[in-house]
Design a protein around this motif. Structure first.
Motif, PDB file in Angstrom:
ATOM      1  N   GLU A 472       0.797  -1.230   0.000  1.00  7.65           N
ATOM      2  CA  GLU A 472       0.000   0.000   0.000  1.00  7.65           C
ATOM      3  C   GLU A 472       0.827   1.276   0.000  1.00  7.65           C
ATOM      4  N   MET A 473       2.104   1.187   0.338  1.00  6.80           N
ATOM      5  CA  MET A 473       2.892   2.421   0.441  1.00  6.80           C
ATOM      6  C   MET A 473       3.112   3.038  -0.947  1.00  6.80           C
ATOM      7  N   PRO A 474       3.266   4.369  -1.022  1.00  7.91           N
ATOM      8  CA  PRO A 474       3.359   5.064  -2.319  1.00  7.91           C
ATOM      9  C   PRO A 474       4.750   4.998  -2.962  1.00  7.91           C
ATOM     10  N   TYR A 475       5.611   4.119  -2.469  1.00  5.26           N
ATOM     11  CA  TYR A 475       6.955   3.993  -3.013  1.00  5.26           C
ATOM     12  C   TYR A 475       7.216   2.563  -3.484  1.00  5.26           C
ATOM     13  N   LYS A 476       8.113   2.434  -4.445  1.00 12.22           N
ATOM     14  CA  LYS A 476       8.534   1.115  -4.880  1.00 12.22           C
ATOM     15  C   LYS A 476       9.519   0.556  -3.856  1.00 12.22           C
ATOM     16  N   PRO A 477       9.278  -0.651  -3.340  1.00 12.01           N
ATOM     17  CA  PRO A 477      10.172  -1.204  -2.305  1.00 12.01           C
ATOM     18  C   PRO A 477      11.600  -1.337  -2.829  1.00 12.01           C
ATOM     19  N   ASP A 478      12.561  -1.025  -1.963  1.00 12.52           N
ATOM     20  CA  ASP A 478      13.961  -1.223  -2.329  1.00 12.52           C
ATOM     21  C   ASP A 478      14.468  -2.504  -1.668  1.00 12.52           C
ATOM     22  N   ILE A 479      15.733  -2.783  -1.871  1.00 12.78           N
ATOM     23  CA  ILE A 479      16.291  -4.040  -1.368  1.00 12.78           C
ATOM     24  C   ILE A 479      16.311  -4.089   0.149  1.00 12.78           C
ATOM     25  N   ALA A 480      16.412  -2.918   0.808  1.00 14.20           N
ATOM     26  CA  ALA A 480      16.426  -2.896   2.267  1.00 14.20           C
ATOM     27  C   ALA A 480      15.090  -3.366   2.831  1.00 14.20           C
ATOM     28  N   ILE A 481      13.993  -2.980   2.180  1.00 14.65           N
ATOM     29  CA  ILE A 481      12.666  -3.388   2.655  1.00 14.65           C
ATOM     30  C   ILE A 481      12.450  -4.879   2.444  1.00 14.65           C
ATOM     31  N   TRP A 482      12.824  -5.375   1.258  1.00 11.25           N
ATOM     32  CA  TRP A 482      12.694  -6.814   1.028  1.00 11.25           C
ATOM     33  C   TRP A 482      13.591  -7.591   1.993  1.00 11.25           C
ATOM     34  N   GLY A 483      14.781  -7.034   2.286  1.00 15.32           N
ATOM     35  CA  GLY A 483      15.679  -7.677   3.238  1.00 15.32           C
ATOM     36  C   GLY A 483      15.085  -7.743   4.626  1.00 15.32           C
ATOM     37  N   ALA A 484      14.375  -6.670   5.046  1.00 14.05           N
ATOM     38  CA  ALA A 484      13.724  -6.664   6.359  1.00 14.05           C
ATOM     39  C   ALA A 484      12.644  -7.732   6.431  1.00 14.05           C
ATOM     40  N   LEU A 485      11.854  -7.841   5.371  1.00  9.75           N
ATOM     41  CA  LEU A 485      10.820  -8.881   5.326  1.00  9.75           C
ATOM     42  C   LEU A 485      11.438 -10.271   5.366  1.00  9.75           C
ATOM     43  N   LEU A 486      12.507 -10.439   4.607  1.00  4.73           N
ATOM     44  CA  LEU A 486      13.171 -11.748   4.551  1.00  4.73           C
ATOM     45  C   LEU A 486      13.753 -12.124   5.908  1.00  4.73           C
ATOM     46  N   GLY A 487      14.294 -11.116   6.616  1.00  8.31           N
ATOM     47  CA  GLY A 487      14.814 -11.373   7.960  1.00  8.31           C
ATOM     48  C   GLY A 487      13.716 -11.845   8.893  1.00  8.31           C
ATOM     49  N   GLY A 488      12.519 -11.227   8.770  1.00  7.33           N
ATOM     50  CA  GLY A 488      11.390 -11.659   9.589  1.00  7.33           C
ATOM     51  C   GLY A 488      10.946 -13.078   9.246  1.00  7.33           C
ATOM     52  N   CYS A 489      10.994 -13.388   7.955  1.00  5.76           N
ATOM     53  CA  CYS A 489      10.628 -14.746   7.530  1.00  5.76           C
ATOM     54  C   CYS A 489      11.561 -15.779   8.142  1.00  5.76           C
ATOM     55  N   ARG A 490      12.838 -15.441   8.212  1.00  2.00           N
ATOM     56  CA  ARG A 490      13.801 -16.394   8.778  1.00  2.00           C
ATOM     57  C   ARG A 490      13.532 -16.601  10.268  1.00  2.00           C
ATOM     58  N   LEU A 491      13.244 -15.503  10.977  1.00  2.76           N
ATOM     59  CA  LEU A 491      12.993 -15.608  12.410  1.00  2.76           C
ATOM     60  C   LEU A 491      11.776 -16.476  12.700  1.00  2.76           C
ATOM     61  N   ARG A 492      10.766 -16.393  11.795  1.00  2.00           N
ATOM     62  CA  ARG A 492       9.521 -17.113  12.019  1.00  2.00           C
ATOM     63  C   ARG A 492       9.418 -18.387  11.177  1.00  2.00           C
ATOM     64  N   SER A 493      10.506 -18.733  10.460  1.00  2.00           N
ATOM     65  CA  SER A 493      10.529 -19.927   9.589  1.00  2.00           C
ATOM     66  C   SER A 493       9.354 -19.923   8.609  1.00  2.00           C
ATOM     67  N   HIS A 494       9.059 -18.757   8.048  1.00  2.00           N
ATOM     68  CA  HIS A 494       7.957 -18.595   7.106  1.00  2.00           C
ATOM     69  C   HIS A 494       8.516 -18.750   5.694  1.00  2.00           C
ATOM     70  N   PHE A 495       8.661 -20.027   5.258  1.00  2.00           N
ATOM     71  CA  PHE A 495       9.381 -20.317   4.019  1.00  2.00           C
ATOM     72  C   PHE A 495       8.619 -19.907   2.770  1.00  2.00           C
ATOM     73  N   LYS A 496       7.307 -20.095   2.785  1.00  2.00           N
ATOM     74  CA  LYS A 496       6.519 -19.744   1.610  1.00  2.00           C
ATOM     75  C   LYS A 496       6.613 -18.253   1.322  1.00  2.00           C
ATOM     76  N   LEU A 497       6.457 -17.446   2.380  1.00  2.00           N
ATOM     77  CA  LEU A 497       6.562 -16.004   2.207  1.00  2.00           C
ATOM     78  C   LEU A 497       7.988 -15.601   1.843  1.00  2.00           C
ATOM     79  N   ALA A 498       8.955 -16.319   2.412  1.00  2.00           N
ATOM     80  CA  ALA A 498      10.355 -16.024   2.103  1.00  2.00           C
ATOM     81  C   ALA A 498      10.638 -16.221   0.621  1.00  2.00           C
ATOM     82  N   GLU A 499      10.092 -17.286   0.032  1.00  2.00           N
ATOM     83  CA  GLU A 499      10.278 -17.539  -1.397  1.00  2.00           C
ATOM     84  C   GLU A 499       9.649 -16.411  -2.226  1.00  2.00           C
TER      85      GLU A 499
END
Length: 576
Positions: A472-499
C-alpha cells in the motif's frame, strides 16, 4: 561674529562628544542659530551618530513647521533612522514627505532603499524604485548603488532553486544602467551569477571588466570550482597576476571536488602561505573522500605548525575519528578544545557523535546534558546514538523531551525514533510515531520511514501487516525493505513467504549479498539443505560475494615532536 561662530560650529560638530553636543544645542538656541537651516541640519545629523534616536527624536518633535518641513531636516532624520533604527520610521518619514510638500531627492533615496533592504520590504523598495525612475534620480551613483544592493540582497535571501528570472533581471538591469561601476560592483554581479552556478554569464562579465582585482579572479575560480570545471579553473589560476591565500585554497577545493586529492595536496604543499582555512580545506577534503587516516595525520601536522584550529577543523577531525572508531585520538582532540561550548551546537554535536560511535555512550550523553543550546540535529544524533547502544527506553525519553523543549521533529528525527523502536521491539510505540508524523507534525513519511516500520513489524512476527504496508505504500520497495521482510521470515521460519519475497527482491537485480545469505540461512535453519545450497549457488552464478567483516583500529604512523598541548602531553584525562 555670526559667520565666525557658524564656521567654528561646522568644524567642531563632526568631532564633538555627546556631552559637548548638548552644550552646542544650548548655544544654538540662545544665539538663535536654530533658524539657520545649514547649521541646525548639521547639528541634527550629528545627534543621530551616537547610536540612538532618542535625543534626535526629542529635538525633532519640538521643531516648528518651518524647520520640520525642511528637506535637509527630513533627510537628517531619515538618515538617522536608517543608521540606528527603527527602520520602519525611516520609511514612514519618506511616505510623509509629499504630505509636507517635500520632494525626495538623491540624498533621500539611498537611505530609504537601505531600510527597505534591511527589513526585507522588497515590494516597497520596488515602489521606491518606480518613484526614482519617474523623477530621474536613477543615474546618481549613491542611488544606483542602493538599488543594486537591494536587488542583490533580495536574490541572496531567496532559495537559489526558486529565484524567479524577473528578480535576477532587476539586478542586472540596474547594473547595466549604472553610469559608474566600481570594481566592487562588477565583483558582486559576478558573485551573484556564480552563486547560482551560471558560470557562463559570470565569465562574460569577467571578460569585459575594465579592471580586475584579486577578488574578481577568485570569484571566477570559485565559479568553476562549483561546476567542477578543473581546466578553466586551472587556466585562470595560472593567469592570475596576483594570488593570495584564497586563490590557493580555492584550487585545493577545485581538485578535491573532482576527486583528485593528490593534486589538491600538491597545491596545499606548494602554497607560499597557509592559514587555518587552507588547513581546514585539505583536512575536510580527506574526510569527505573517506581518507580518514590522512585527515588525522594532517591535523597532527597542523598542530606541529602552531596553527590554531577553529570549529570547522575540530568538526572534520572528530568526524574522521567517528568513522575510524579512534576513541583515544578523539579524546585528545577534545582535550585540545579550550571551551567547546564557545564554538556552538555543531561542534558539540560532533563531540557527542564521536563518543557515541566510538563506544563511549555515557560520555556522549553527559556532553548532551551539559550543552546549553541544542538544535534538532543534535537531538536526532542523541536519539539514534542511544538506540544503537541498545538503550531504547532512553531513546524514547530523549524523543519525548525534545518535544517538551518546544522543538519540532523533522524527518531525520522520526527515522531515529523508528530505528530505536525497531531495535527495541516497541511495536505499538513505533506505529504511534509513524502515523503521527503526517497527522500531527506535517512530515510526509519517506521510503526510509516505511522501511523502519516494516523492519519493526517483521522483527516482531507481524509479517502479514508488514507485507500489507509494502503493497500500500506510495513507493517502490527497495532491497532494504525486502531484506527486512526476509529477515522476519527467517525468524519465524515462514518459508513460503520467504520464497515470494526473494522472487520479488531478485527482480531488482540487486548485487547485495545480504538477501541471498538470509534466504540460504532461512532454509538451513529448517534443515532444507538443498534449498540453502541453491541460494548460495545463485549467488555464485550472479558473481555476488559476501564481504568478510573487519574491525578498523586507527594507529597513526606520524612521529610527533614534543610541543605544548601535543598528543604527547595528553594523558588520557577525562574532559567534559
Amino acid at each position: 561674529m555670526a559667520c565666525s561662530l557658524e564656521l567654528n560650529l561646522s568644524k567642531v560638530l563632526p568631532q564633538c562628544t555627546f556631552r559637548q553636543l548638548k552644550q552646542i544645542h544650548a548655544l544654538i538656541v540662545t544665539t538663535f542659530l536654530n533658524q539657520n537651516i545649514q547649521i541646525f541640519s548639521k547639528f541634527l545629523r550629528r545627534s543621530t551618530e551616537f547610536g540612538t534616536m532618542e535625543y534626535p527624536n526629542l529635538i525633532f518633535s519640538q521643531l516648528g513647521p518651518e524647520l520640520s518641513n525642511d528637506i535637509m531636516i527630513q533627510n537628517a532624520m531619515i538618515r538617522g533612522y536608517d543608521t540606528n533604527g527603527p527602520f520602519e520610521k525611516c520609511v514612514s518619514l519618506y511616505d510623509e514627505m509629499p504630505l509636507r510638500g517635500l520632494k525626495p531627492h538623491n540624498f533621500t533615496y539611498p537611505y530609504v532603499l537601505n531600510s527597505c533592504t534591511k527589513m526585507g520590504w522588497y515590494r516597497k523598495g520596488k515602489q521606491v524604485h518606480c518613484h526614482i525612475v519617474k523623477h530621474g534620480f536613477e543615474s546618481y551613483l549613491a542611488v544606483a548603488n542602493a538599488l543594486f544592493n537591494m536587488y542583490v540582497k533580495k536574490l541572496d535571501s531567496c532559495d537559489p532553486a526558486v529565484v524567479d528570472q524577473g528578480t535576477s533581471n532587476d539586478a542586472r538591469r540596474v547594473f547595466d544602467d549604472m553610469c559608474v561601476k566600481p570594481v566592487e560592483v562588477w565583483n558582486r554581479m559576478i558573485s551573484r551569477y556564480v552563486s547560482v552556478c551560471d558560470v557562463q554569464s559570470a565569465r562574460k562579465l569577467f571578460d569585459v571588466m575594465p579592471e580586475r582585482d584579486v577578488v574578481s579572479w577568485n570569484s571566477m575560480v570559485s565559479g568553476y570550482a562549483e561546476v567542477r570545471d578543473v581546466g578553466n579553473a586551472r587556466d585562470l589560476f595560472e593567469r592570475m597576476p596576483e594570488k593570495d591565500v584564497v586563490s590557493w585554497t580555492l584550487m585545493i577545493g577545485v581538485y578535491a571536488n573532482a576527486g583528485d586529492l593528490i593534486t589538491a595536496r600538491k597545491f596545499f604543499e606548494t602554497m607560499p602561505c597557509k592559514n587555518v582555512v587552507s588547513w581546514n580545506s585539505m583536512i575536510s577534503s580527506y574526510t569527505q573522500h573517506v581518507q580518514y587516516e590522512e585527515a588525522l595525520d594532517l591535523f597532527v601536522q597542523m598542530q606541529s605548525k602552531d596553527v590554531v584550529p577553529d570549529a570547522q577543523t575540530f568538526v572534520s577531525v572528530l568526524s574522521a575519528c567517528s568513522h575510524l572508531g579512534a576513541l583515544e585520538f578523539g579524546k585528545w582532540t577534545h582535550y585540545l578544545i579550550e571551551d567547546w561550548s564557545h564554538f556552538g551546537t555543531i561542534l558539540g554535536t560532533a563531540l557527542i557523535d564521536m563518543y557515541a560511535k566510538c563506544g563511549d555512550i555515557n560520555r556522549a550523553f553527559t556532553l548532551f546534558i551539559k550543552m546549553g543550546k541544542r538544535d534538532v540535529f543534535c537531538w536526532n544524533v542523541m536519539i539514534r546514538s542511544v538506540a544503537i547502544h541498545g538503550r531504547t527506553e532512553d531513546a524514547m525519553k530523549v524523543y519525548s523531551l525534545m518535544q517538551k523543549e518546544g522543538l519540532k521533529p523533522n524527518d531525520f528525527t522520526f527515522t531515529a525514533a523508528l530505528f530505536a523502536c525497531s531495535h527495541g521491539g516497541l511495536v505499538e510505540e513505533g506505529e504511534r510515531i509513524f502515523y503521527a508524523m503526517e497527522r500531527e507534525f506535517g512530515v510526509v513519511p519517506k521510503l526510509e520511514h516505511f522501511g523502519c516500520l516494516i523492519d519493526l513489524l517483521s522483527r516482531n512476527g507481524q509479517l502479514e501487516e508488514a507485507l500489507r504496508i509494502v503493497k500500500e505504500m506510495p513507493y517502490k520497495p527497495d532491497i532494504a525493505i525486502w531484506g527486512a521482510l526476509l529477515g522476519g521470515c527467517r525468524l519465524r521460519s515462514h518459508f513460503k513467504l520467504a520464497e515470494e519475497v526473494m522472487e520479488r527482491a531478485t527482480g531488482l537485480e540487486t548485487n547485495e549479498s545480504g538477501v541471498y545469505v538470509l534466504l540460504s540461512n532461512t532454509h538451513a535453519s529448517a534443515g532444507k539443505w538443498p534449498e540453502a545450497q541453491s541460494a548460495r549457488e545463485n549467488m555464485d552464478e550472479k558473481k555476488i560475494w559476501k564481504k568478510t567483516g573487519c574491525s578498523h583500529v586507527y594507529a597513526s604512523n606520524v612521529t610527533l615532536e614534543p610541543r605544548s598541548r601535543s598528543y604527547l602531553d595528553y594523558n588520557g584525562e577525562e574532559k567534559i
